[in-house]
Design an enzyme around this catalytic site. Sequence first.
Site, short mmCIF file in Angstrom:
data_model
loop_
_atom_site.label_atom_id
_atom_site.label_comp_id
_atom_site.label_asym_id
_atom_site.label_seq_id
_atom_site.Cartn_x
_atom_site.Cartn_y
_atom_site.Cartn_z
N SER A 180 -9.18 -23.01 91.87
CA SER A 180 -8.79 -24.34 91.42
C SER A 180 -9.93 -25.36 91.42
CB SER A 180 -7.62 -24.86 92.26
OG SER A 180 -7.89 -24.73 93.63
N HIS A 208 -3.02 -21.67 87.95
CA HIS A 208 -3.75 -22.28 86.84
C HIS A 208 -3.84 -21.39 85.61
CE1 HIS A 208 -5.00 -25.64 89.36
NE2 HIS A 208 -5.14 -24.75 90.31
N LYS A 243 2.30 -27.15 86.60
CA LYS A 243 0.99 -27.32 85.96
C LYS A 243 1.18 -27.15 84.46
CE LYS A 243 -1.33 -26.82 90.25
NZ LYS A 243 -1.71 -25.96 91.36
#
Length: 394
Positions: A180, A208, A243
């Site tokens: 990250s 992610h 996300k």
Amino acid sequence: MSALLDELRTGLAALDAAALRRLRRSNALPCAPHARIEGRELLAFCSNDYLGLAGEPTLAAALAKGAARWGCGSGASHLVSGHYTVHDELEAALARFVGSERALYFSTGYMANAGIVPALVGRGDAVFADRLNHASLVDGMLLSRAEMQRYPHRDLAALARQLEASGARRKLIATDAVFSMDGDVAPLAELYALACRHDAWLLVDDAHGFGVLGPQGRGALAAAGLADAAEAWRVIYVGTLGKAAGVSGAFAAGSAELIEWLLQKARTYIFTTGAPPALAHALLASLALIEAGDARRARLHGLIALFRARTALVRWRLMDSATPIQPVLIGDNAETAAVAKALLDEGLWVPAIRPPTVPAGSARLRVSLSAAHGEADVIRLADALARLERRFGA
Ligand SMILES: *Cc1c(COP(=O)(O)O)cnc(C)c1O
């Protein structure tokens, strides 16, 4: 007066003295590249909203429709009475999307990781973890009471040595798929091969990568060609839904036995109120947008390529990353903070990441790009960085 409160005051003063006190900035606009902080308009490169779905009107409409259909709260934990048919639909859709037998929907990614590790390993077992893993995996390891072995970032030889030397009864390898603060990707095929060789679980946290990497955004395992791994049961895939998915929550996916075990044993699943069913309703819509989102992903990857081509730095370094996380390594803490401040003065909002979040001497700007950015936005940031590098070097 009690010494307890005094200790907090001293602790806060120490944070101030070390310039480590964190500030929240309150945005008056919804999540998007354009933010309004204390009345000032800013162009933001901070969020993990990689596909620009957080502010997508059709998703807000799906959430409203979900609330009209399901009300607000779930009323209880999932295993008591807070589990709804829409949660089942979401889990089935997630499992199908990532190609697993079954999935379990958690309230957050933090809770997924903090619950999964202790459900699978305990005293007498060992967890092998990349040193740059997310805090939620670290906390899951601590909660598990298993022996914790951290290996240098992406160092497969060191991991192999640790696995070889370990006498632990059960072994679990835990890794972020996309790191990250660095934006680089774990060597998943090699990690999987090591897990098979040493009969270990492999926990892949794709916070992610889900929605961004792989065909139709199916994630890092699909991108690495591991979606149909021979011993797929070893792999615990975690995707987060706050996300790229633009909503909130997370899920674990894997074999039917694994998911049933997590449902029985993961304390962060069992001892918490079920996430609002309306969120599950919105997430079904989000998943459909992700699956049909090749245009958004193409746009995002075009912006990443543009940013990398346009950012010409000499002293600072654009770190090697093909993901929307594009860190600019500056090194010095004070210089990094000063550059972030100078960018902010120009209306550009980029977070400065300093130790202990990253190793000492590697303070950086964490640029994150979104399909919601425009080419002009990216050019504006790249040119500001080059200009500030010259100014700060003078
Ligand atoms: C954000 C993040 C999490 C936590 O997910 P939340 O849903 O925000 O709690 C876990 N792992 C990684 C790598 C993350 O970046």
